[in-house]
Design a protein around this motif. Structure first.
Motif, PDB file in Angstrom:
ATOM      1  N   PRO A 431      25.424 -13.090 -12.938  1.00 49.03           N
ATOM      2  CA  PRO A 431      25.107 -10.988 -12.511  1.00 49.03           C
ATOM      3  C   PRO A 431      24.836 -10.605 -11.467  1.00 49.03           C
ATOM      4  O   PRO A 431      24.713  -9.723 -11.468  1.00 49.03           O
ATOM      5  CB  PRO A 431      23.948 -10.608 -13.671  1.00 49.03           C
ATOM      6  CG  PRO A 431      23.962 -11.753 -15.340  1.00 49.03           C
ATOM      7  CD  PRO A 431      24.212 -12.858 -13.680  1.00 49.03           C
ATOM      8  N   LEU A 432      24.167 -11.155 -10.478  1.00 49.87           N
ATOM      9  CA  LEU A 432      23.483 -10.869  -9.158  1.00 49.87           C
ATOM     10  C   LEU A 432      23.992 -10.185  -8.097  1.00 49.87           C
ATOM     11  O   LEU A 432      24.349 -10.231  -7.343  1.00 49.87           O
ATOM     12  CB  LEU A 432      22.495 -11.973  -8.762  1.00 49.87           C
ATOM     13  CG  LEU A 432      21.330 -12.724  -9.995  1.00 49.87           C
ATOM     14  CD1 LEU A 432      20.772 -13.756  -9.328  1.00 49.87           C
ATOM     15  CD2 LEU A 432      20.725 -10.916 -10.067  1.00 49.87           C
ATOM     16  N   GLY A 433      25.495 -10.619  -8.734  1.00 48.04           N
ATOM     17  CA  GLY A 433      27.005 -10.880  -7.607  1.00 48.04           C
ATOM     18  C   GLY A 433      27.648 -11.046  -6.838  1.00 48.04           C
ATOM     19  O   GLY A 433      28.020 -10.486  -5.774  1.00 48.04           O
ATOM     20  N   GLY A 434      26.776 -12.078  -6.156  1.00 47.10           N
ATOM     21  CA  GLY A 434      26.476 -13.326  -4.567  1.00 47.10           C
ATOM     22  C   GLY A 434      27.683 -14.636  -5.259  1.00 47.10           C
ATOM     23  O   GLY A 434      28.547 -14.461  -6.338  1.00 47.10           O
ATOM     24  N   ALA A 435      28.070 -15.139  -3.735  1.00 47.44           N
ATOM     25  CA  ALA A 435      29.161 -16.243  -4.148  1.00 47.44           C
ATOM     26  C   ALA A 435      27.649 -17.184  -4.746  1.00 47.44           C
ATOM     27  O   ALA A 435      27.335 -17.918  -4.110  1.00 47.44           O
ATOM     28  CB  ALA A 435      29.856 -16.216  -2.563  1.00 47.44           C
ATOM     29  N   SER A 436      28.505 -17.969  -5.370  1.00 53.10           N
ATOM     30  CA  SER A 436      28.128 -19.134  -5.625  1.00 53.10           C
ATOM     31  C   SER A 436      29.502 -20.895  -5.706  1.00 53.10           C
ATOM     32  O   SER A 436      30.638 -20.330  -6.045  1.00 53.10           O
ATOM     33  CB  SER A 436      27.575 -19.048  -6.671  1.00 53.10           C
ATOM     34  OG  SER A 436      28.728 -18.516  -8.104  1.00 53.10           O
ATOM     35  N   MET A 437      28.938 -22.115  -5.480  1.00 54.94           N
ATOM     36  CA  MET A 437      29.805 -22.882  -5.533  1.00 54.94           C
ATOM     37  C   MET A 437      29.193 -24.279  -6.148  1.00 54.94           C
ATOM     38  O   MET A 437      27.703 -24.528  -6.040  1.00 54.94           O
ATOM     39  CB  MET A 437      30.809 -23.497  -4.130  1.00 54.94           C
ATOM     40  CG  MET A 437      31.333 -24.564  -3.989  1.00 54.94           C
ATOM     41  SD  MET A 437      31.671 -24.639  -2.086  1.00 54.94           S
ATOM     42  CE  MET A 437      32.306 -23.626  -1.320  1.00 54.94           C
ATOM     43  N   SER A 438      29.900 -25.243  -6.685  1.00 54.87           N
ATOM     44  CA  SER A 438      29.731 -26.345  -7.020  1.00 54.87           C
ATOM     45  C   SER A 438      30.540 -27.539  -6.174  1.00 54.87           C
ATOM     46  O   SER A 438      30.993 -27.014  -6.432  1.00 54.87           O
ATOM     47  CB  SER A 438      29.318 -26.674  -9.052  1.00 54.87           C
ATOM     48  OG  SER A 438      29.563 -28.414  -8.826  1.00 54.87           O
TER      49      SER A 438
END
Length: 493
Positions: A431-438
């Motif tokens: 919900p925070l709208g950032g970019a994320s990656m595994s």
């Protein structure tokens, strides 16, 4: 470059996509030959893994020949020219069977391409079929009543995750060099963690979401998957950009991501990098095996590279996020699946039914509260990113779980209330709208993959890719081949 010069390995199918493109460019391989290598790999291992479905060999062969003709004619080189791929079975792809993992659409053949599929085709890729997904992408275990369950290439008694589990497993086993995925509650990140590949959830709007029933919803996103970070950047460069049919799409120029793919990782990115290490993502139950791998490999390597790593529990920053996510997710399900529920309830999964019904029962007051909780959490995270550059955390709370389980019932002795609960390590950031990656980080003592999740503020996708590429250079865990390939090699002797 020769066939043997494949990133230190003679396995062409598990070489980086960039290496495969170089083999095509130098004439060592034709697109038809590269396709044949990948089809042979599918024949060897897909029966054990069940990652690629609705395979259309005739379509793939013709597309590969067309790519070879373009190369021979001296046509301008396309970004993915000649690379085999398969589309997630949630994506419409003209002429290909598209089932959404649902018996209701078991024989549906698409008449048009989604934006994602159209862009991958236009970039010269060679489509071979689809990658498996749970019904309508619901849940982080890839199983459905159309194609069955997808197994983990590192241990076929374990889950490949989901909902992009087919894509992740296919990448790990060398059946594909690149793949598209999508993510609401971790559907790019969970399977990437489980299968030792890269799953990148970009800032909402960077990749268009059309077509769909809920195009104004900023929580579901589409993004790239690959074995390496730079290959993910290569695919993101193709996927990113505005679309007239996707109202939230941004006008970001994808060339900045192509530059990441083309540039050697800069170890200097990690020196002085301000990292908030959150081992429990706000107080969650995390399997000790996951935490051990991440602290011994990720945290230790970041500090050794000169990063400033500070442990931060994120309890305050993430306050209210769980409630906001669950309400907004249910609302999205009601918007997307209310008609399907009304007409085909008897063939739908219990998870899909439960989510849609909850969404239909929501009130305006529920939605207002969820939006307020989300806004306040975003403001707290914006303040956090004024102090740091990147959050580091587990991508999944557990290693891959047994294949016969629909979802994780218990973590480190703590019962999980439902199938969403165990996935919170990924979806708390949604919900925070950032970019994320595994991205691959290492393995448990019994050889199960563990992924590191990196998170940045919105619109810092390029920073995240460059940091992740630098980390990958120090920790190239992606190079470890899955056990299913050892078994396949022994079977051919």
């Amino acid at each position: 470059m020769t066939r043997a010069a494949v990133d230190g390995s003679d396995d062409i199918c598990r070489a980086p996509a960039r290496t495969q493109l170089a083999l095509l460019e130098t004439g060592v391989l034709s697109a038809a030959e590269l396709l044949a290598e990948h089809l042979a790999r599918i024949d060897a291992v897909n029966g054990q893994v069940n990652a690629v479905v609705s395979i259309d060999r005739e379509l793939a062969v013709e597309a590969a020949r067309a790519s070879d003709r373009r190369r021979a004619d001296g046509s301008p080189r396309k970004a993915l020219e000649g690379l085999p791929t398969a589309f997630k079975d949630l994506e419409e792809a003209a002429g290909l069977r598209t089932t959404w993992g649902s018996p209701r659409f078991a024989h549906h053949v698409s008449a048009h391409d989604s934006d994602v599929v159209a862009r991958i085709r236009a970039a010269g890729a060679v489509p071979m079929g689809k990658t498996n997904t749970p019904e309508f992408g619901t849940g982080s275990h890839t199983q459905n009543d159309v194609f069955g369950v997808t197994r983990n290439p590192y241990d076929t008694s374990r889950s490949a995750g989901g909902s992009s589990g087919g894509a992740a497993a296919a990448l790990a086993a060398g059946m594909l060099p690149i793949a598209d995925g999508s993510d609401l509650g971790g559907s790019l990140r969970n399977p990437a963690s489980f299968c030792n590949v890269v799953g990148f959830r970009p800032t909402p709007g960077l990749v268009p979401n059309s077509p769909g029933r809920d195009l104004w919803n900023s929580m579901p996103v589409k993004g790239p998957m690959a074995r390496t970070v730079r290959d993910a950047a290569l695919l993101l460069a193709v996927l990113a950009g505005p679309s007239a049919t996707s109202p939230l799409s941004s006008a970001v120029d994808g060339s900045r991501f192509a530059a990441v793919a083309e540039t050697s990782p800069d170890q200097g990115m990690l020196r002085g990098l301000r990292v908030a290490w959150s081992p429990t993502v706000g107080g969650l139950d995390i399997d000790p095996r996951v935490r051990s791998v991440l602290e011994q490999r990720a945290v230790a390597e970041l500090r050794a590279a000169g990063a400033i790593v500070v442990e931060r529990d994120l309890v305050e920053e993430l306050e209210g996020v769980d409630e906001a996510f669950r309400i907004l997710r249910a609302h999205g399900y009601a918007a997307s699946f209310r008609d399907v529920l009304a007409s085909s309830r008897e063939v739908l999964s219990p998870e899909l039914i439960a989510n849609t019904e909850w969404g239909l029962d929501l009130t305006a007051a529920d939605l207002a509260r969820a939006e307020d909780l989300r806004m306040r959490a975003f403001q707290r995270f914006a303040a956090l990113f004024a102090e740091i550059d990147v959050v580091a955390a587990p991508a999944a709370a557990v290693p891959p779980f047994p294949i016969e389980e629909r979802w994780v019932r218990e973590i480190d002795g703590v019962a999980q209330s439902d199938y969403l609960q165990w996935m919170r390590a990924a979806w708390r950031f949604t919900p925070l709208g950032g970019a994320s990656m595994s991205l691959p980080c290492g393995f448990t003592d019994d050889g199960l993959p563990v992924g590191l999740q990196l998170v940045t503020a919105p619109r810092n996708d390029e920073l995240l890719l460059r940091v992740a590429a630098a980390f990958e250079e120090r920790v190239p865990a992606w190079r470890e081949p899955p056990r299913v390939l050892h078994a396949a090699a022994q079977g051919t002797r």
